[in-house]
Motif scaffolding. Structure first.
Motif, PDB file in Angstrom:
ATOM      1  N   TYR A  18       0.817  -1.219   0.000  1.00 46.21           N
ATOM      2  CA  TYR A  18       0.000   0.000   0.000  1.00 46.21           C
ATOM      3  C   TYR A  18       0.849   1.267   0.000  1.00 46.21           C
ATOM      4  O   TYR A  18       0.368   2.348  -0.309  1.00 46.21           O
ATOM      5  CB  TYR A  18      -0.936  -0.004   1.204  1.00 46.21           C
ATOM      6  N   LYS A  19       2.163   1.141   0.348  1.00 46.86           N
ATOM      7  CA  LYS A  19       3.049   2.307   0.361  1.00 46.86           C
ATOM      8  C   LYS A  19       3.774   2.509  -0.968  1.00 46.86           C
ATOM      9  O   LYS A  19       4.438   3.520  -1.160  1.00 46.86           O
ATOM     10  CB  LYS A  19       4.093   2.162   1.470  1.00 46.86           C
ATOM     11  N   LEU A  20       3.653   1.557  -1.873  1.00 52.42           N
ATOM     12  CA  LEU A  20       4.443   1.607  -3.100  1.00 52.42           C
ATOM     13  C   LEU A  20       3.726   2.297  -4.255  1.00 52.42           C
ATOM     14  O   LEU A  20       4.358   2.646  -5.249  1.00 52.42           O
ATOM     15  CB  LEU A  20       4.822   0.176  -3.524  1.00 52.42           C
ATOM     16  N   GLY A  21       2.444   2.459  -4.159  1.00 57.13           N
ATOM     17  CA  GLY A  21       1.715   3.080  -5.261  1.00 57.13           C
ATOM     18  C   GLY A  21       1.244   2.046  -6.267  1.00 57.13           C
ATOM     19  O   GLY A  21       1.685   0.889  -6.261  1.00 57.13           O
ATOM     20  N   ILE A  22       0.393   2.470  -7.175  1.00 56.90           N
ATOM     21  CA  ILE A  22      -0.240   1.541  -8.094  1.00 56.90           C
ATOM     22  C   ILE A  22       0.751   0.913  -9.076  1.00 56.90           C
ATOM     23  O   ILE A  22       0.584  -0.231  -9.511  1.00 56.90           O
ATOM     24  CB  ILE A  22      -1.397   2.249  -8.861  1.00 56.90           C
ATOM     25  N   HIS A  23       1.798   1.643  -9.460  1.00 55.42           N
ATOM     26  CA  HIS A  23       2.791   1.110 -10.403  1.00 55.42           C
ATOM     27  C   HIS A  23       4.098   0.715  -9.709  1.00 55.42           C
ATOM     28  O   HIS A  23       5.052   0.322 -10.371  1.00 55.42           O
ATOM     29  CB  HIS A  23       3.091   2.126 -11.507  1.00 55.42           C
ATOM     30  N   GLY A  24       4.161   0.851  -8.401  1.00 56.77           N
ATOM     31  CA  GLY A  24       5.388   0.521  -7.682  1.00 56.77           C
ATOM     32  C   GLY A  24       5.476  -0.956  -7.332  1.00 56.77           C
ATOM     33  O   GLY A  24       4.466  -1.666  -7.270  1.00 56.77           O
ATOM     34  N   TYR A  25       6.656  -1.419  -7.111  1.00 50.49           N
ATOM     35  CA  TYR A  25       6.863  -2.811  -6.686  1.00 50.49           C
ATOM     36  C   TYR A  25       8.201  -2.889  -5.959  1.00 50.49           C
ATOM     37  O   TYR A  25       9.066  -2.027  -6.095  1.00 50.49           O
ATOM     38  CB  TYR A  25       6.827  -3.779  -7.864  1.00 50.49           C
ATOM     39  N   ALA A  26       8.359  -3.934  -5.175  1.00 48.35           N
ATOM     40  CA  ALA A  26       9.599  -4.154  -4.421  1.00 48.35           C
ATOM     41  C   ALA A  26      10.196  -5.486  -4.826  1.00 48.35           C
ATOM     42  O   ALA A  26       9.479  -6.422  -5.217  1.00 48.35           O
ATOM     43  CB  ALA A  26       9.323  -4.125  -2.926  1.00 48.35           C
ATOM     44  N   PHE A  27      11.517  -5.595  -4.751  1.00 54.83           N
ATOM     45  CA  PHE A  27      12.192  -6.855  -5.050  1.00 54.83           C
ATOM     46  C   PHE A  27      13.480  -6.926  -4.242  1.00 54.83           C
ATOM     47  O   PHE A  27      13.964  -5.915  -3.719  1.00 54.83           O
ATOM     48  CB  PHE A  27      12.478  -7.009  -6.548  1.00 54.83           C
ATOM     49  N   ALA A  28      14.030  -8.116  -4.114  1.00 53.77           N
ATOM     50  CA  ALA A  28      15.259  -8.325  -3.343  1.00 53.77           C
ATOM     51  C   ALA A  28      16.176  -9.274  -4.094  1.00 53.77           C
ATOM     52  O   ALA A  28      15.718 -10.214  -4.757  1.00 53.77           O
ATOM     53  CB  ALA A  28      14.924  -8.897  -1.957  1.00 53.77           C
ATOM     54  N   ILE A  29      17.493  -9.020  -4.004  1.00 58.65           N
ATOM     55  CA  ILE A  29      18.473  -9.880  -4.659  1.00 58.65           C
ATOM     56  C   ILE A  29      19.583 -10.236  -3.663  1.00 58.65           C
ATOM     57  O   ILE A  29      19.706  -9.629  -2.602  1.00 58.65           O
ATOM     58  CB  ILE A  29      19.099  -9.207  -5.908  1.00 58.65           C
ATOM     59  N   THR A  30      20.394 -11.223  -4.043  1.00 61.29           N
ATOM     60  CA  THR A  30      21.541 -11.605  -3.224  1.00 61.29           C
ATOM     61  C   THR A  30      22.756 -10.781  -3.632  1.00 61.29           C
ATOM     62  O   THR A  30      22.700  -9.973  -4.565  1.00 61.29           O
ATOM     63  CB  THR A  30      21.876 -13.094  -3.417  1.00 61.29           C
ATOM     64  N   ASN A  31      23.884 -11.013  -2.944  1.00 60.48           N
ATOM     65  CA  ASN A  31      25.114 -10.273  -3.259  1.00 60.48           C
ATOM     66  C   ASN A  31      25.659 -10.618  -4.637  1.00 60.48           C
ATOM     67  O   ASN A  31      26.528  -9.925  -5.160  1.00 60.48           O
ATOM     68  CB  ASN A  31      26.186 -10.560  -2.206  1.00 60.48           C
ATOM     69  N   ASN A  32      25.158 -11.702  -5.263  1.00 61.60           N
ATOM     70  CA  ASN A  32      25.591 -12.075  -6.601  1.00 61.60           C
ATOM     71  C   ASN A  32      24.608 -11.646  -7.688  1.00 61.60           C
ATOM     72  O   ASN A  32      24.771 -12.012  -8.852  1.00 61.60           O
ATOM     73  CB  ASN A  32      25.805 -13.590  -6.677  1.00 61.60           C
ATOM     74  N   GLY A  33      23.589 -10.913  -7.309  1.00 63.67           N
ATOM     75  CA  GLY A  33      22.630 -10.424  -8.299  1.00 63.67           C
ATOM     76  C   GLY A  33      21.500 -11.386  -8.597  1.00 63.67           C
ATOM     77  O   GLY A  33      20.695 -11.127  -9.499  1.00 63.67           O
ATOM     78  N   TYR A  34      21.402 -12.493  -7.841  1.00 62.50           N
ATOM     79  CA  TYR A  34      20.323 -13.452  -8.054  1.00 62.50           C
ATOM     80  C   TYR A  34      19.074 -13.011  -7.290  1.00 62.50           C
ATOM     81  O   TYR A  34      19.147 -12.509  -6.167  1.00 62.50           O
ATOM     82  CB  TYR A  34      20.726 -14.850  -7.597  1.00 62.50           C
ATOM     83  N   ILE A  35      17.932 -13.253  -7.889  1.00 60.50           N
ATOM     84  CA  ILE A  35      16.666 -12.784  -7.329  1.00 60.50           C
ATOM     85  C   ILE A  35      16.227 -13.647  -6.152  1.00 60.50           C
ATOM     86  O   ILE A  35      16.208 -14.874  -6.227  1.00 60.50           O
ATOM     87  CB  ILE A  35      15.564 -12.803  -8.416  1.00 60.50           C
ATOM     88  N   LEU A  36      15.871 -12.966  -5.049  1.00 63.02           N
ATOM     89  CA  LEU A  36      15.174 -13.631  -3.950  1.00 63.02           C
ATOM     90  C   LEU A  36      13.669 -13.540  -4.180  1.00 63.02           C
ATOM     91  O   LEU A  36      12.948 -14.523  -4.054  1.00 63.02           O
ATOM     92  CB  LEU A  36      15.535 -12.977  -2.617  1.00 63.02           C
ATOM     93  N   THR A  37      13.228 -12.332  -4.513  1.00 63.76           N
ATOM     94  CA  THR A  37      11.816 -12.153  -4.843  1.00 63.76           C
ATOM     95  C   THR A  37      11.671 -10.984  -5.816  1.00 63.76           C
ATOM     96  O   THR A  37      12.385  -9.981  -5.704  1.00 63.76           O
ATOM     97  CB  THR A  37      10.969 -11.896  -3.581  1.00 63.76           C
ATOM     98  N   HIS A  38      10.766 -11.135  -6.768  1.00 62.26           N
ATOM     99  CA  HIS A  38      10.517 -10.101  -7.784  1.00 62.26           C
ATOM    100  C   HIS A  38       9.177 -10.419  -8.437  1.00 62.26           C
ATOM    101  O   HIS A  38       8.890 -11.581  -8.743  1.00 62.26           O
ATOM    102  CB  HIS A  38      11.630 -10.113  -8.841  1.00 62.26           C
ATOM    103  N   PRO A  39       8.322  -9.403  -8.656  1.00 57.75           N
ATOM    104  CA  PRO A  39       7.003  -9.679  -9.248  1.00 57.75           C
ATOM    105  C   PRO A  39       7.068 -10.266 -10.653  1.00 57.75           C
ATOM    106  O   PRO A  39       6.126 -10.920 -11.101  1.00 57.75           O
ATOM    107  CB  PRO A  39       6.318  -8.301  -9.254  1.00 57.75           C
ATOM    108  N   GLU A  40       8.182 -10.051 -11.374  1.00 64.92           N
ATOM    109  CA  GLU A  40       8.312 -10.582 -12.727  1.00 64.92           C
ATOM    110  C   GLU A  40       9.029 -11.930 -12.780  1.00 64.92           C
ATOM    111  O   GLU A  40       9.310 -12.442 -13.864  1.00 64.92           O
ATOM    112  CB  GLU A  40       9.071  -9.579 -13.607  1.00 64.92           C
ATOM    113  N   LEU A  41       9.331 -12.490 -11.611  1.00 68.66           N
ATOM    114  CA  LEU A  41       9.988 -13.796 -11.592  1.00 68.66           C
ATOM    115  C   LEU A  41       8.984 -14.865 -12.002  1.00 68.66           C
ATOM    116  O   LEU A  41       7.954 -15.056 -11.364  1.00 68.66           O
ATOM    117  CB  LEU A  41      10.521 -14.103 -10.184  1.00 68.66           C
ATOM    118  N   ARG A  42       9.284 -15.544 -13.092  1.00 68.55           N
ATOM    119  CA  ARG A  42       8.410 -16.598 -13.613  1.00 68.55           C
ATOM    120  C   ARG A  42       9.143 -17.929 -13.510  1.00 68.55           C
ATOM    121  O   ARG A  42      10.102 -18.169 -14.253  1.00 68.55           O
ATOM    122  CB  ARG A  42       8.017 -16.320 -15.068  1.00 68.55           C
ATOM    123  N   LEU A  43       8.681 -18.763 -12.632  1.00 66.26           N
ATOM    124  CA  LEU A  43       9.334 -20.051 -12.447  1.00 66.26           C
ATOM    125  C   LEU A  43       8.963 -21.003 -13.573  1.00 66.26           C
ATOM    126  O   LEU A  43       7.868 -20.952 -14.128  1.00 66.26           O
ATOM    127  CB  LEU A  43       8.932 -20.661 -11.107  1.00 66.26           C
TER     128      LEU A  43
END
Length: 519
Positions: free
Chosen positions: A416-441
């Motif tokens: 609710y704090k990010l806005g309608i077009h906002g999103y949050a994501f997290a990566i590791t120290n090597n640039g690998y995704i922990l979580t991202h809305p565009e991550l498609r398994l």
């Protein structure tokens, strides 16, 4: 999210403190007899209906929190690799003193009911897991799992490293020796993680890069690269005379050049030498490249039963802060390869660097949801010996850890704090995704279930607008703050394209604010 990171890290830190205190109070007893709960043997009976040795009754009950798996939330149990003896004195003593972790496991779970698996992976090879669960061998009666090969163990136990593996393919290495040598290389690759860089060079009269396209450099030890090199190992064959001096010169040159680029681990460096003998000590080469600082450690693996050249290889290892070991059979490979991890962990142990490590996302086959195995990350921390007689030697006792489902990370994001077009994501120290809305398994063909062999996805593969990796590199290099970038975006259902100014803010949780240290 930072608060959640802190809670998980604190749970692991309590396990570390309890383990180190228990080991400090324990005195090794070579004759110790102790009946523990073996995860494979629990509840097993012989033909007369009696419980097997190490297989006492262990109460298991389905638990919703653990995907309705039968578990024991009061006790942990212990898994020992198939190639190790269940009642080896080192195993029994380690299991005995680590029994005190049961109270901390239960207390952690009471404090934070969102915790799932908690565990202690011993440097001796056994794996204590809470809650206790029964392990089933494969169709061949084997459990191949060895906690010391897992990424969370490797990343927590050692500093990042650059490694050149030299394999002798001279004529004397024909037959079983070459087979053992290949298996030794494969086992070394198992101990390398995403923080590490490596290359493999075979040598006789000439140098033969296992992957010719990557000569003169090092590559990241991710799963794809390691599997690629393993496939090329089968192409090695033995002939000619072994010219070790040429191979050593090449290895030192690669490590020196790569270190100056700043692209590698910028930490430990090592040469792994796999051979059936050395006719010289090659001290002139070491004097040229490695002395007096000895920044590159030399680990020597003598292949075969003959010990005629053992003295030279021992000298090379000892003169360069490494380790020597002899591998006579395929059964000896795993344990002997593991020895080098103890050497590389010594600087961390002596300096008591309890760094918290978070792994990249991976698939956990034990827990599932309606779409198959769940995506998981692990937080881990090393456990050191604090006994006075061993403290100066830098003895690694093992690594403790707990698993965190990625969906738990998603719950902490205040959408609710990010806005309608906002999103949050997290990566590791090597640039690998922990979580991202565009991550498609990836899903299994024709099924709505995730593939169990999911491999990590780099941020650059989903943030495709970041063409020059500006965002990715800033995050990997821990640069915090706000910055913006002009991106092209389609509108009107893709009929028109417009330029937009997009902003990002990079935050670094306190629990992740540690840097690599030279070892």
């Amino acid at each position: 999210m930072e608060e959640m990171f802190h809670k998980k890290s604190e749970a692991v830190r309590r396990l570390v403190e309890a383990a180190e205190e228990a080991h400090l109070k324990h005195e090794f007893d070579a004759d110790l007899q102790y009946e523990y709960f073996n995860a494979v043997l629990i509840n097993e009976r012989d033909k007369d209906g009696n419980f097997l040795e190490l297989g006492k009754e262990f109460i298991l009950a389905p638990n919703d929190h653990f995907n309705n798996l039968p578990v024991n939330i009061s006790l942990s149990d212990v898994q020992v690799p198939t190639n190790m003896y269940n009642k080896d004195p080192a195993i029994v003593n380690g299991v005995y003193w680590s029994e005190s972790l049961n109270k901390v496991f239960v207390d952690n779970f009471d404090r934070d009911p969102s915790l799932i698996w908690q565990y202690f992976g011993s440097a001796k090879g056994f794996f204590r897991q809470y809650p206790g669960i029964k392990w089933e061998p494969d169709e061949n009666g084997v459990i191949a799992f060895d906690c010391r090969n897992r990424k969370w163990y490797i990343q927590a136990a050692t500093s990042p490293k650059d490694v050149v593996i030299l394999v002798d393919v001279s004529g004397s290495m024909k037959g079983l020796r070459l087979t053992i040598a290949k298996q030794t290389v494969s086992s070394i690759l198992d101990t390398l993680g995403d923080d590490d860089f490596f290359n493999i060079i075979a040598y006789n009269e000439e140098l033969h890069y296992v992957e010719p396209c990557l000569n003169g450099t090092l590559v990241q030890a991710d799963r794809t690269n390691k599997e690629h090199f393993r496939e090329h190992l089968d192409k090695l064959f033995a002939k000619g005379i072994g010219m070790l001096d040429i191979a050593l010169n090449e290895a030192f040159s690669i490590l020196s050049d790569f270190n100056h680029t700043g692209q590698g681990s910028i930490c430990s460096q090592a040469i792994m030498l796999i051979t059936d003998g050395a006719v010289d000590t090659y001290d002139t080469i070491f004097a040229k490249y490695n002395w007096p600082d000895r920044k590159v450690r030399i680990f020597t693996y003598l292949i075969g039963r003959e010990a005629a050249f053992a003295d030279n290889l021992k000298w090379m290892a000892c003169a360069n802060k490494g380790f020597f070991t002899q591998i006579s059979t395929l059964a000896d490979v795993q344990e002997n390869v593991m020895e080098y991890l103890h050497v590389l962990s010594r600087p961390k142990v002596i300096d008591q660097e309890h760094d918290v490590v978070w792994t990249e996302a991976y698939i956990d086959s034990t827990l599932t949801d309606d779409q198959g195995p769940v995506l998981m990350t692990t937080v881990a921390m090393p456990v050191f010996s604090k006994q006075n007689e061993t403290r100066s030697k830098g003895i690694l006792l093992g690594v403790v850890g707990t698993d965190v489902p990625v969906k738990e990370l998603l719950k902490t994001i205040p959408k609710y704090k990010l806005g309608i077009h906002g999103y949050a994501f997290a990566i590791t120290n090597n640039g690998y995704i922990l979580t991202h809305p565009e991550l498609r398994l990836l899903y299994e063909e024709g099924k709505k279930r995730r593939k169990p062999n999911y491999s990590s996805v780099d941020l650059s593969e989903v943030e495709w607008e970041d063409r020059d990796d500006v965002l990715r590199n800033a995050m990997v290099n821990r640069k915090t703050g706000k910055f913006s970038m002009e991106v092209k975006k389609t509108v009107d259902k893709g009929f028109r394209c417009g330029a937009l100014q997009r902003s990002w803010e990079i935050l670094l949780p306190r629990e992740c604010n540690h840097r690599r240290r030279p070892a």
